[in-house]
Design an enzyme around this catalytic site. Sequence first.
Site, mmCIF file in Angstrom:
data_model
loop_
_atom_site.group_PDB
_atom_site.id
_atom_site.type_symbol
_atom_site.label_atom_id
_atom_site.label_comp_id
_atom_site.label_asym_id
_atom_site.label_seq_id
_atom_site.Cartn_x
_atom_site.Cartn_y
_atom_site.Cartn_z
ATOM 1 N N ASP A 49 1.841 5.540 -0.217
ATOM 2 C CA ASP A 49 1.135 6.553 0.542
ATOM 3 C C ASP A 49 0.729 7.652 -0.668
ATOM 4 O O ASP A 49 1.053 7.709 -1.818
ATOM 5 C CB ASP A 49 2.326 7.183 1.139
ATOM 6 C CG ASP A 49 2.605 6.440 2.440
ATOM 7 O OD1 ASP A 49 1.792 5.685 3.008
ATOM 8 O OD2 ASP A 49 3.815 6.568 2.891
ATOM 9 N N ARG A 88 0.789 -1.084 -0.088
ATOM 10 C CA ARG A 88 0.172 -0.214 -0.125
ATOM 11 C C ARG A 88 0.988 1.253 0.036
ATOM 12 O O ARG A 88 1.616 1.497 1.013
ATOM 13 C CB ARG A 88 -1.007 0.048 1.110
ATOM 14 C CG ARG A 88 -1.981 -1.065 0.843
ATOM 15 C CD ARG A 88 -2.685 -1.186 2.533
ATOM 16 N NE ARG A 88 -2.035 -1.496 3.641
ATOM 17 C CZ ARG A 88 -2.476 -1.652 5.014
ATOM 18 N NH1 ARG A 88 -3.821 -1.402 5.199
ATOM 19 N NH2 ARG A 88 -1.999 -2.226 5.795
ATOM 20 N N ARG A 125 11.304 6.623 2.741
ATOM 21 C CA ARG A 125 11.293 7.990 2.973
ATOM 22 C C ARG A 125 12.165 8.743 4.191
ATOM 23 O O ARG A 125 12.908 9.458 4.203
ATOM 24 C CB ARG A 125 9.898 8.580 3.085
ATOM 25 C CG ARG A 125 9.021 8.404 1.510
ATOM 26 C CD ARG A 125 7.676 8.656 1.862
ATOM 27 N NE ARG A 125 7.503 10.075 2.005
ATOM 28 C CZ ARG A 125 6.268 10.780 2.615
ATOM 29 N NH1 ARG A 125 5.318 9.846 2.671
ATOM 30 N NH2 ARG A 125 6.333 11.900 3.001
#
Length: 276
Positions: A58, A56, A203
């Site tokens: 972002d 999934r 990230r």
Amino acid sequence: MVAAGFQRIALGVEYKGSRYCGWQRQRSGVPTVQEMLEKALSKVADSPISLLCAGRTDAGVHASGQVVHFDTRVERSLKAWVMGANINLPHDISVTWAKVMPAHFHARFKAVARRYRYVIYNDPIRPAHLAEEVTWIYRPLDIERMRQAAEYLLGSHDFTAFRAGQCQAKSPLKTIHHLHLTQHGKMLVLDIRANAFLHHMVRNIAGVLITIGTGQRPVTWLKDVLDGRCRGAGGVTADPFGLYLVRVEYPAEFDLPQRYLGPHFLSALPDVVADA
């Protein structure tokens, strides 16, 4: 497992995430990749389709190698699933392949590795082109310092310091198989492969490496962050714009189709596209 009378179909999917609030369908009605893809496939099937994905992503994050699956009673050719979905999809989402899978296949739980690329545009002037597909860093980056720091992340570690506060993973223990940094003119590509990733893990790693690359912290700071197992010590989370899910790997028995690694605008650079 697949219920009687149903067959399981896997799809390869790529998308630009800029206009979407992530992959996962949301009750608030905001646009998501899952919602758009399910609507398109439901038109092809003339019945509701519900998808499960490998990872999934972002809001603002892209994919060139997402894998999804669904179960259906409907009989369609594989070409019809691909072309029919694409006709009904917006311009920034594409289905790249379809394959009938055995009942025990699962896009998420059967994956053995995932690979991401984070693309940085390093220049004092922000780019007018690819503005939502790369992360712009205006301070000069020292790639050698970033490479030295990245060595601390290889192997199996507790990545608590690199997980988001809302991460739902049961364990912070993950194994990074490789983390390469290559430079191509003004672009720097961070290529990372692991058995699995925590929420915001890539990230957060990019954010720490960027901080080191700009000289704001020493190379050894990454090890201090990793060993400290405290998210608050890990600096900022890098922007989502340059992040791409480029490949999901499965056991050989499933024999899924393989396309070249993305994103597309790097396809002219053989040393980036190569499956290192």
